[in-house]
Write an enzyme that holds these catalytic residues in place. Structure first.
Site, short mmCIF file in Angstrom:
data_model
loop_
_atom_site.label_atom_id
_atom_site.label_comp_id
_atom_site.label_asym_id
_atom_site.label_seq_id
_atom_site.Cartn_x
_atom_site.Cartn_y
_atom_site.Cartn_z
N ALA A 46 42.54 40.87 51.49
CA ALA A 46 43.32 40.18 52.51
C ALA A 46 44.67 40.85 52.72
CB ALA A 46 43.51 38.72 52.12
N PRO A 47 45.13 40.93 53.97
CA PRO A 47 46.46 41.50 54.24
C PRO A 47 47.55 40.67 53.56
CG PRO A 47 45.18 41.25 56.27
CD PRO A 47 44.43 40.52 55.20
N GLY A 48 48.67 41.33 53.26
CA GLY A 48 49.79 40.63 52.64
C GLY A 48 50.07 41.14 51.25
N ILE A 49 51.06 40.53 50.62
CA ILE A 49 51.46 40.91 49.27
C ILE A 49 50.45 40.38 48.26
CG2 ILE A 49 53.27 40.71 47.51
CD1 ILE A 49 55.26 40.27 49.82
N LYS A 50 49.94 41.24 47.40
CA LYS A 50 48.97 40.80 46.40
C LYS A 50 49.62 39.88 45.38
CE LYS A 50 45.78 44.75 46.59
NZ LYS A 50 45.09 45.80 45.79
N GLY A 51 48.87 38.85 44.99
CA GLY A 51 49.37 37.93 43.98
C GLY A 51 49.06 38.40 42.58
N MET A 52 49.78 37.82 41.61
CA MET A 52 49.56 38.19 40.21
C MET A 52 48.44 37.36 39.57
SD MET A 52 53.36 38.94 38.66
CE MET A 52 54.15 37.45 39.23
N LYS A 70 39.37 33.13 47.43
CA LYS A 70 40.35 33.36 46.36
C LYS A 70 39.67 33.28 45.00
CE LYS A 70 44.37 31.30 47.07
NZ LYS A 70 45.39 30.27 47.39
N ASP A 98 43.92 22.13 51.74
CA ASP A 98 42.76 21.73 50.95
C ASP A 98 41.93 22.98 50.63
OD1 ASP A 98 41.01 20.10 49.60
OD2 ASP A 98 40.01 19.37 51.40
#
Length: 617
Positions: free
Chosen positions: A328-334, A349, A384
């Protein structure tokens, strides 16, 4: 059915036990939903929240009960597959004339997939497609309550509309009286009259309203539509407790957009007494034609049916699309690995196997946070999620970069299988969450910057987003939620411009946190230090420190401080903690508070036709 076949008596016994399990589930579900009316009438808000939270667990409890019974009494797990084919046929027979057949099919699937290995999850043993139609399904018994009621005003004048609305509201049979029903009916009639403009009454002119009231938090909602000629106008009347102890009509909601916000995926589920849920979904679908049926079932508290329909829609979309799943585009999460399909409006996710510092959590703790959000009042500000296990995707639809990313960060959650049945490979994801796709707020802000803040439309979009961001945090605070990680990337913008929070791994109850002021420096070295030099507990929060992380851009800082400077003051958070601990349940409206009739009354606006409807779209 089929008594001459091997295993038929046992197959019927299993089918009968499964249907008994479902009937018990829906009986309990409906009884709890029906009791919402009494809780609303008696203003028992804490019990209403308890019931909304506990009802979510009903389905899984009944599935577990049924599985235990089938294993203990009938040895279901050791039966040959031929018997399970018989079980499904008998179960179809038991759904004839059933009033919730689509829900019964989903219950069958849930129980069966708990017993059988996933290699047997195919058309022969579960309901991949509906076996029983719900079209025009109704309870035809003379004593049965109809799905909706119809009311026919004599004409389109104020007096006639007011009279019709008065009868309609009296038919709700609420045991707590209205404070001033003639006044409220007059306001609602004036709003409707203004909305209709110069329309003439046609022969089919009527107001249709669903028989069951929709209860959520501190409100009840009468939902229906105005029909006149070719016009069908969705409408809803929110009913609240007034300041004098009686009931009041708080506003009038008109049109699909208002109903979409009322039934948003970011709000808690409604409680409504439905004998034939498919009939309610069909009626609501006519009010919100763009809303998937699965989301409507979910909004009514029937989340498993929502998941079933979502997955069917997803498989249909895969069949008629060809793009690939991607990171997914955007900043990768930890903590979470997120991927999407560009042509499909959802994101997928996964929880990573390991989390880098400074994250200090576990898979079980992250799952518990998501469950907290599922059970909590989401106040229109938390998305949700649909939770799935062992989901099969076609291997050829995964980009190589995405496969490598999953294999690197979540290897325990991925399996590539050659047992698709047609020679093609499948990617099996062990556990994932699915959410509506939104524009990450950090990306939206960057788009505003890139467009140039000297352009009025870019500046206005930035201001709306920053104000909404602060409003979202304040709504979460009112619901006893501290989001934890408040970075812009953890919030998203919906298609109607609402800001919604969607990253839950650091979420906490507000009342579990300790909001403190930063102590004054002890000496010059403290003042110049880049490190935190004062003692910090595990639940300590210092609102004064939010600014460097959130307000680096001067334009963002100016807007935020103008509208939400109180979020940087520990006193704001402490005051809300005290309110919640005192037992006060805050009002959060699924519509603009400026549209409330009470807001006009407080402002002493003349009760003329124009001013009654001036705030309406």
């Amino acid at each position: 059915m089929f008594p001459e076949r091997l295993g038929a008596p046992q197959a019927y016994a299993i089918a009968r036990a499964m249907m008994d399990g479902f009937n018990r589930h829906y009986r309990l579900f409906r009884a709890e939903s029906a009791r919402a009316k009494h809780r609303f009438e008696t203003a028992d808000w804490h019990d209403q929240r308890r019931a909304q939270r506990e009802r979510i667990a009903f389905y899984d409890l009944r599935v577990k009960e049924c599985v235990r019974r089938l294993d203990k009494e009938l040895g279901a797990g050791q039966l040959p597959m031929a018997v399970w084919h018989e079980v499904k046929l008998h179960y179809i027979g038991l759904m004839v004339d059933h009033l919730q057949p689509e829900l019964a099919e989903t219950f069958f699937n849930s129980v069966t997939t708990k017993i059988l290995h996933r290699t047997h999850f195919h058309n022969d043993f579960i309901f991949v497609r509906p076996a029983v139609s719900t079209e025009y399904l109704e309870n035809d018994a003379p004593s049965a309550r109809p799905t909706y009621r119809a009311y026919y005003p004599r004409d389109l004048q104020q007096a006639s509309l007011q009279e019709t609305l008065t009868v309609l509201l009296q038919d709700c049979a609420l045991q707590r009286p209205f404070e001033q029903l003639p006044r409220d009916a007059a306001w609602a009639a004036a709003a409707l009259r203004e909305r209709l403009g110069s329309a003439r009454r046609r022969s089919n002119c009527q107001i249709q309203v669903l028989s069951g009231l929709f209860f959520r938090n501190k409100g009840a909602y009468l939902v229906g539509k105005w029909v006149n000629g070719d016009l069908e106008l969705p409408l809803a009347l929110p009913i609240l407790h007034g300041t004098q102890g009686g009931l009041v009509i708080d506003a009038v909601l008109f049109g699909e957009a208002d109903l979409q916000r009322l039934f948003s995926f970011a709000r808690a589920y409604f409680m409504v007494d439905m004998e034939v849920p498919s009939a309610y979904v069909r009626f609501l679908g006519s009010l919100m034609p763009r809303k998937p049926r699965g989301e409507i079932y979910t909004a009514l508290g029937l989340a498993k049916q929502g998941k079933t329909l979502f997955y069917r829609d997803f498989l249909h979309h895969l069949k008629y699309s060809s793009d690939q799943f991607r990171i997914a585009p955007g900043i990768k999460g930890m903590v979470m690995l997120v991927f999407d399909l560009p042509s499909f409006p959802y994101v997928f996710k996964l929880i990573k196997d390991k989390f880098p510092a400074p994250k200090d959590t576990t898979r079980a703790q992250v799952q518990a946070k998501y469950q907290l959000v599922k059970q909590h009042d989401r106040v229109g500000r938390m998305a949700d999620t649909l939770e799935y296990s062992l989901v099969a995707f076609p291997r050829e639809r995964f980009s190589q970069a995405l496969l490598e990313d999953i294999q690197q960060h979540a290897p325990s959650q991925i399996e590539i299988s050659d047992h698709a049945g047609d020679g093609r490979q499948e990617v099996i994801i062990g556990h994932l969450y699915i959410e509506r796709r939104m524009i990450p707020l950090n990306i939206h802000l960057q788009e505003c910057f890139d467009a140039g803040l000297d352009r009025p439309e870019a500046r206005q979009a930035l201001e709306r987003a920053v104000i909404e961001y602060g409003n979202a945090i304040k709504d979460l605070v009112a619901a006893n939620i501290f989001p934890g990680d408040m970075l812009w990337k953890n919030f998203g913008l919906t298609r109607d411009g609402k800001v919604v929070f969607y990253d839950y791994d650091e979420i906490e109850y507000l009342t579990d946190c300790q909001f403190r002021r930063v102590p004054p420096p002890r000496h010059e070295e403290d003042e110049l230090s880049d490190e935190v030099w004062w003692p910090v507990g595990p639940r300590d929060v210092f609102p004064e420190t939010f600014a460097p992380f959130l307000l680096a851009h001067p334009a963002v800082r100016e807007i935020f401080l103008r509208h939400h400077a109180d979020l940087l003051d520990p006193a704001f958070w402490q005051a809300h903690q005290e309110r919640i601990q005192a037992g006060h349940v805050h009002d959060v409206f699924p519509y603009d508070p400026g549209r409330r009739f009470a807001a006009r009354a407080a402002a002493a606006i003349p009760d003329s036709l124009t001013t009654v409807t001036g705030a309406l779209p």
